[in-house]
Design a protein around this motif. Structure first.
Motif, PDB file in Angstrom:
ATOM      1  N   PRO A   6      26.540 -65.730  33.222  1.00 30.47           N
ATOM      2  CA  PRO A   6      27.341 -65.672  34.429  1.00 30.47           C
ATOM      3  C   PRO A   6      26.621 -64.916  35.516  1.00 30.47           C
ATOM      4  O   PRO A   6      25.991 -63.901  35.286  1.00 30.47           O
ATOM      5  N   GLY A   7      26.729 -65.495  36.705  1.00 27.09           N
ATOM      6  CA  GLY A   7      26.138 -64.800  37.842  1.00 27.09           C
ATOM      7  C   GLY A   7      24.659 -65.044  38.005  1.00 27.09           C
ATOM      8  O   GLY A   7      24.039 -64.460  38.863  1.00 27.09           O
ATOM      9  N   ARG A   8      24.064 -65.916  37.108  1.00 30.33           N
ATOM     10  CA  ARG A   8      22.642 -66.161  37.212  1.00 30.33           C
ATOM     11  C   ARG A   8      22.328 -67.536  37.803  1.00 30.33           C
ATOM     12  O   ARG A   8      21.201 -67.972  37.759  1.00 30.33           O
ATOM     13  N   GLY A   9      23.337 -68.245  38.274  1.00 29.96           N
ATOM     14  CA  GLY A   9      23.068 -69.492  38.947  1.00 29.96           C
ATOM     15  C   GLY A   9      23.065 -70.709  38.060  1.00 29.96           C
ATOM     16  O   GLY A   9      22.636 -71.763  38.473  1.00 29.96           O
ATOM     17  N   GLY A  10      23.547 -70.604  36.824  1.00 28.08           N
ATOM     18  CA  GLY A  10      23.616 -71.789  36.000  1.00 28.08           C
ATOM     19  C   GLY A  10      22.835 -71.613  34.715  1.00 28.08           C
ATOM     20  O   GLY A  10      22.327 -70.550  34.398  1.00 28.08           O
ATOM     21  N   PRO A  11      22.706 -72.704  33.918  1.00 29.29           N
ATOM     22  CA  PRO A  11      22.041 -72.622  32.635  1.00 29.29           C
ATOM     23  C   PRO A  11      20.538 -72.473  32.770  1.00 29.29           C
ATOM     24  O   PRO A  11      19.920 -73.012  33.669  1.00 29.29           O
ATOM     25  N   VAL A  12      19.977 -71.728  31.838  1.00 33.43           N
ATOM     26  CA  VAL A  12      18.535 -71.538  31.776  1.00 33.43           C
ATOM     27  C   VAL A  12      18.050 -72.125  30.470  1.00 33.43           C
ATOM     28  O   VAL A  12      18.595 -71.802  29.420  1.00 33.43           O
ATOM     29  N   SER A  13      17.070 -72.996  30.505  1.00 34.68           N
ATOM     30  CA  SER A  13      16.535 -73.581  29.278  1.00 34.68           C
ATOM     31  C   SER A  13      15.087 -73.168  29.106  1.00 34.68           C
ATOM     32  O   SER A  13      14.317 -73.145  30.051  1.00 34.68           O
ATOM     33  N   ALA A  14      14.738 -72.823  27.878  1.00 32.24           N
ATOM     34  CA  ALA A  14      13.369 -72.426  27.576  1.00 32.24           C
ATOM     35  C   ALA A  14      13.038 -72.853  26.164  1.00 32.24           C
ATOM     36  O   ALA A  14      13.870 -72.817  25.290  1.00 32.24           O
ATOM     37  N   ARG A  15      11.801 -73.239  25.968  1.00 35.76           N
ATOM     38  CA  ARG A  15      11.369 -73.664  24.653  1.00 35.76           C
ATOM     39  C   ARG A  15       9.930 -73.244  24.439  1.00 35.76           C
ATOM     40  O   ARG A  15       9.088 -73.446  25.296  1.00 35.76           O
ATOM     41  N   ALA A  16       9.664 -72.633  23.261  1.00 35.85           N
ATOM     42  CA  ALA A  16       8.304 -72.230  22.952  1.00 35.85           C
ATOM     43  C   ALA A  16       7.498 -73.447  22.542  1.00 35.85           C
ATOM     44  O   ALA A  16       7.942 -74.263  21.764  1.00 35.85           O
ATOM     45  N   ARG A  17       6.305 -73.568  23.070  1.00 33.08           N
ATOM     46  CA  ARG A  17       5.426 -74.681  22.745  1.00 33.08           C
ATOM     47  C   ARG A  17       4.095 -74.138  22.261  1.00 33.08           C
ATOM     48  O   ARG A  17       3.687 -73.045  22.623  1.00 33.08           O
ATOM     49  N   ALA A  18       3.431 -74.948  21.446  1.00 27.91           N
ATOM     50  CA  ALA A  18       2.082 -74.575  21.048  1.00 27.91           C
ATOM     51  C   ALA A  18       1.187 -74.519  22.282  1.00 27.91           C
ATOM     52  O   ALA A  18       1.353 -75.289  23.228  1.00 27.91           O
ATOM     53  N   ILE A  19       0.245 -73.597  22.265  1.00 29.78           N
ATOM     54  CA  ILE A  19      -0.642 -73.427  23.409  1.00 29.78           C
ATOM     55  C   ILE A  19      -1.581 -74.614  23.483  1.00 29.78           C
ATOM     56  O   ILE A  19      -2.321 -74.896  22.543  1.00 29.78           O
ATOM     57  N   ARG A  20      -1.572 -75.304  24.579  1.00 30.64           N
ATOM     58  CA  ARG A  20      -2.360 -76.523  24.713  1.00 30.64           C
ATOM     59  C   ARG A  20      -3.820 -76.197  25.024  1.00 30.64           C
ATOM     60  O   ARG A  20      -4.134 -75.174  25.613  1.00 30.64           O
ATOM     61  N   LEU A  21      -4.678 -77.116  24.634  1.00 31.17           N
ATOM     62  CA  LEU A  21      -6.099 -76.962  24.906  1.00 31.17           C
ATOM     63  C   LEU A  21      -6.434 -77.496  26.293  1.00 31.17           C
ATOM     64  O   LEU A  21      -6.067 -78.619  26.630  1.00 31.17           O
ATOM     65  N   GLY A  22      -7.135 -76.678  27.082  1.00 30.91           N
ATOM     66  CA  GLY A  22      -7.663 -77.136  28.350  1.00 30.91           C
ATOM     67  C   GLY A  22      -9.126 -77.514  28.200  1.00 30.91           C
ATOM     68  O   GLY A  22      -9.718 -77.366  27.119  1.00 30.91           O
TER      69      GLY A  22
END
Length: 286
Positions: A6-22
């Motif tokens: 509440p009070g943060r402007g809506g839902p926040v979604s986050a997901r951990a991903r494997a670190i990609r190779l550059g």
């Protein structure tokens, strides 16, 4: 993952991903792996008069390995924009892995460290997975007094072992039992592969073996490879089987819990955490 606050402007979604190779990470890994393949395989191409003891080339390999590991870390950070939390987590996992290895290394190949390396490589991705495997083996050698000409080869082999888990398919889609089954299968196959690669490091200069399984410098490569497979079957199959079995059992029994803990830690360390903000819906007038 979604978190409504509440009070943060809506839902926040986050997901951990494997670190990609550059591109820089890939270049560093290709370079270090190429050097490793040459270091392991050159005795097979040497003539009968060559000095074959890896004790002579091990210091040079170790001297090349350390700056290349740093290069992989720097390249991965440059490609992904991560901060020092990533390096700190690598240090923590390496310490845990080094502490796990002595628990069963002297009994039929039962090494719980391999289980942790599979799951960590899956979560951290191939670049940091390679560094984690190598640094863990280095720390373990210092902890157990296992420093010798074999150590840089162990670092390379464990780096490949952990990196392979980060290259497995479907990190964003496959979860649950299917993921654990895949990791267990990979752990079993990779445990045998690790033992086979390390056998190659020592087999070329171990004397006193029967002619059917001993290395013959200068012989055709395919003939020496047949003897090498016989050597592996005769000397290390049981040891590798114990390592593979323990890795599978631990992955299938407690792997889900460890994966959740590792993914939670990577989210907190901002390992490419994907965060999106959604605008709140319009509230109708009363």
């Amino acid at each position: 993952m979604a978190d409504r606050r509440p009070g943060r402007g809506g839902p926040v979604s986050a997901r951990a991903r494997a670190i990609r190779l550059g591109p820089r990470s890939i270049a560093a890994l290709v370079l270090i792996s190429g050097i490793g393949v040459i270091a392991f395989g050159w005795p097979l191409l040497a003539d009968a008069d060559s000095g074959l003891a890896h004790s002579a080339d091990a210091p040079w390999l170790f001297a090349a390995l350390l700056p290349l590991l740093v290069a992989v870390v720097v390249a991965t950070i440059a490609d992904t924009g991560m901060d020092a939390k990533a390096v700190a987590m690598l240090g923590v996992l390496a310490a845990v892995g080094a502490a796990l290895r002595p628990l069963g290394a002297g009994t039929a190949g039962l090494e719980p460290m391999f289980f942790l390396m599979v799951l960590s490589g899956r979560v951290l991705g191939p670049g940091f997975g390679f560094v984690l495997g190598s640094v863990t083996m280095f720390a373990s050698a210092l902890l157990t007094g296992g420093v010798g000409p074999w150590m840089p080869f162990q670092m390379l082999a464990m780096g490949w072992f952990t990196m392979g888990a980060g290259l497995l398919p479907g990190p964003d889609r496959m979860r649950g039992r299917a993921e654990l089954a895949m990791l267990g299968l990979y752990g079993a196959v990779a445990a045998f592969a690790y033992g086979t690669v390390m056998n190659l490091q020592g087999w070329t200069y171990i004397g006193g073996l029967s002619s059917g399984i001993s290395f013959h410098p200068g012989d055709p490569v395919h003939e020496n490879l047949v003897r090498f497979l016989a050597y592996c079957a005769a000397t290390s199959f049981g040891w590798d089987l114990g390592r593979a079995a323990l890795t599978v059992v631990l992955t299938l029994t407690i792997g889900s819990t460890v994966l959740k803990a590792l993914r939670r830690a990577t989210r907190r360390a901002n390992f490419e955490a994907q965060v999106t903000f959604e605008a709140p819906g319009r509230v109708p007038p009363a």
